[in-house]
Design an enzyme around this catalytic site. Structure first.
Site, short mmCIF file in Angstrom:
data_model
loop_
_atom_site.label_atom_id
_atom_site.label_comp_id
_atom_site.label_asym_id
_atom_site.label_seq_id
_atom_site.Cartn_x
_atom_site.Cartn_y
_atom_site.Cartn_z
N SER A 24 -39.51 60.13 53.31
CA SER A 24 -38.46 59.13 53.16
C SER A 24 -38.73 58.26 51.94
CB SER A 24 -38.37 58.26 54.41
OG SER A 24 -39.63 57.66 54.69
N HIS A 157 6.29 44.81 59.08
CA HIS A 157 6.67 46.25 59.04
C HIS A 157 6.87 46.72 57.60
CE1 HIS A 157 7.59 45.74 63.38
NE2 HIS A 157 8.09 44.59 62.97
N SER A 278 -3.78 58.34 32.54
CA SER A 278 -3.74 59.74 32.96
C SER A 278 -3.98 60.61 31.75
CB SER A 278 -2.38 60.05 33.58
OG SER A 278 -2.11 61.44 33.49
N LYS A 284 1.13 56.37 32.17
CA LYS A 284 0.51 55.91 33.41
C LYS A 284 -0.55 54.85 33.22
CE LYS A 284 0.31 58.53 36.95
NZ LYS A 284 0.65 58.25 38.32
N GLU A 291 -7.88 51.80 44.42
CA GLU A 291 -7.87 53.04 45.20
C GLU A 291 -9.29 53.44 45.62
OE1 GLU A 291 -4.66 56.00 43.58
OE2 GLU A 291 -5.51 54.85 41.95
N TYR A 318 -40.06 54.15 69.73
CA TYR A 318 -39.79 54.70 68.41
C TYR A 318 -39.63 56.21 68.50
CZ TYR A 318 -40.12 56.10 63.56
OH TYR A 318 -39.84 56.66 62.33
N LYS A 326 -31.91 54.26 57.45
CA LYS A 326 -31.95 53.61 56.13
C LYS A 326 -30.87 54.06 55.16
CE LYS A 326 -36.58 52.79 57.04
NZ LYS A 326 -36.48 53.73 58.18
N1 ARG Z 1 -40.82 56.39 57.65
C1 ARG Z 1 -40.79 56.03 59.01
C2 ARG Z 1 -39.40 55.49 59.38
O1 ARG Z 1 -38.70 55.11 58.51
C3 ARG Z 1 -41.81 54.98 59.28
C4 ARG Z 1 -42.25 54.93 60.72
C5 ARG Z 1 -42.99 56.17 61.04
N2 ARG Z 1 -43.57 56.10 62.35
C6 ARG Z 1 -44.03 57.18 62.98
N3 ARG Z 1 -44.51 57.01 64.15
N4 ARG Z 1 -43.99 58.37 62.41
O2 ARG Z 1 -39.02 55.45 60.52
#
Ligand code: ARG
Length: 460
Positions: A24, A157, A278, A284, A291, A318, A326
């Site tokens: 990531s 309307h 255009s 145009k 848009e 988790y 993200k």
């Molecule tokens: N890159 C991971 C995330 O964004 C960080 C947390 C990773 N935790 C784990 N137990 N692998 O979620």
């Protein structure tokens, strides 16, 4: 043996495919400032609680500052094999200050670490969006101030309904954006809660002080439940909802700009800076900025739905799925920031055409309600007044004239007691000026609204 930070129990390295699939760092490096800030707060708290010696914490903090510098000048060696921003930073810290770097992660897990970093990031975004939305409110109020006396057909309307001032129309958006800001402020209260100290999921055996970390990163308090702290992503969902609503509001004005720029309306001339031509049709001038903004709402709604779907059905606590929080947020963040800025620029330069609005006013019998009210004021029950007016409108339409161009004799056919003062009642300016009740389109109401909005903006 595996070279990973977590590689102690692994015999072999991660396959290349898996590494690419799971990394990531290519996008979460956007949170480097938050990661360093969270780690510094954690190190200082560890020293305060006697888990680290204070000179150890100082060396860690100094090392983290050096990491930050390297990142900011573009000298930081980002490495995919260290997976994410957290392990890249920690790895580099250890290279810079030696094995002491390995003590930073005491009493912490990436699970609470990533939740803190992301909360810091989302909080900054919400604050920025609210500030940009306020800037845009300022532009709406300024343009409204210039057009207190400009009238145009107000629609329901999308059909001409009653005359309104352009100021009233523009201020409607200022009020929407004010609610957006307030929604962001409210969401912020729940974002600014520190999860650090929850560790992997169960809390830790170290004598941590989560409240101290919370305060030192500018948050109000720390988590109440460790399992909730590491798995909660409501704060992102709420921010994405705020983003969705503000984009919805922007898209409504975009749609109006697009309509108004059509020569059949001709209410606005687009600033060259926000229009394009255009490649085939030389005449145009297209409202591309409006848009694109209308189209980008789709992405932001998609970002919200995407994360709602990630979270749905996830067992505590988790799960790696949560890494998928993200990219949708970063996408929405970029879109909202840019859209608010572009709209402020475009609105600031939009050339309104009061004469075209005026022409449109005279074409849609927008003073028919005024005639009905005129009759009602003379004792005719409103339902009957409505009916009489309807007949007068049909007559005027057949004659190809607006109501105000009928003669008194013509009008008296429908209501013999009609008087010369009916023409004053039929004036569009009169219709607007009489609507001075709270929130109405009348000039006094509009002035009050602008004063209220400016007062609110100043207090922020
Ligand atoms: N890159 C991971 C995330 O964004 C960080 C947390 C990773 N935790 C784990 N137990 N692998 O979620």
């Amino acid at each position: 043996m595996s070279s990973k930070m977590w590689g102690g129990r692994f015999g072999e390295g991660t396959g290349a495919l898996m590494e690419a699939y799971s990394e990531s760092v290519s996008y979460d490096r956007r949170m480097y400032r938050q990661d360093v800030a969270g780690s510094k707060a954690h190190a200082r708290m560890l020293a305060k609680r006697g888990v680290l010696a204070s000179d150890e914490a100082e060396r860690i903090v100094a090392g983290l500052d050096q990491v930050l510098d390297e990142i900011e000048v573009g000298a930081f060696p980002w490495r995919v094999e260290f997976e994410d921003v957290h392990m890249n930073v920690e790895q580099r810290l250890t290279e810079l200050i030696g094995p002491l770097g390995g003590k930073l992660h005491t009493g912490r897990s990436r699970n609470d670490q990533v939740a803190l970093d992301f909360r810091l990031y989302v909080a900054e975004s919400l604050e920025t969006w609210a500030r940009l939305a306020c800037d845009l409110i300022g532009v709406f109020v300024k343009r409204a101030e210039e057009h207190k006396a400009t009238l145009l057909p107000g629609c329901t309307h999308l059909q001409p309904a009653q005359p309104v001032s352009l100021a009233q129309h523009l201020l409607a958006y200022a009020w929407m954006l004010k609610r957006d800001c307030e929604r962001m402020d409210d969401a912020l209260r729940r974002v600014k809660v520190s999860p650090l100290g929850a560790a992997a999921l169960a809390g830790t055996t170290y004598p941590l002080d989560p409240g101290m970390v919370a305060r030192s990163v500018g948050f109000s308090h720390a988590f109440a439940n460790s399992m909730d702290a590491v798995s909660d992503r409501d704060f992102v969902l709420e921010a994405l909802f705020c983003a969705s609503v503000v984009m919805a509001h922007l898209s409504r004005f975009c749609e109006e700009i697009i309509l108004w720029a059509n020569p059949r309306f001709g209410y606005v001339a687009l600033p060259d800076a926000y229009a394009t031509g255009s490649s085939i049709m030389p005449q145009k001038k297209n409202p591309d900025a409006a848009e694109l903004m209308r189209g980008r709402v789709g992405r932001v709604y998609g970002d919200l739905v995407s994360l709602l779907t990630v979270v749905k059905g996830l067992p505590l606590t988790y799960n790696r799925d949560l890494q998928e929080d993200k990219e949708p947020f970063f996408d929405a963040d970029d879109t909202v920031r840019a859209s608010l800025r572009v709209m402020a620029g475009m609105l600031g330069e939009l050339a309104f055409r009061p004469e075209r609005m005026r022409e449109a006013l005279a074409q849609g019998f927008l003073n028919a309600t005024e005639l009905a009210d005129y009759l009602a004021a003379r004792g005719v029950p409103f339902r009957e007044a409505h009916h009489i007016t309807g007949r007068a409108v049909a007559y005027a339409e057949a004659a190809g004239k607006p109501l105000e161009q009928l003669t008194l004799e013509e009008l008296r056919v429908f209501f013999p007691a009609m008087d010369q003062d009916v023409f004053e009642a039929l004036r569009y300016e009169t219709a607007v000026a009489r609507r001075n009740g709270p929130g109405g389109t009348g000039p006094e109401s509009v002035t009050t609204q602008m004063a209220e909005l400016l007062k609110w903006l100043q207090k922020r």
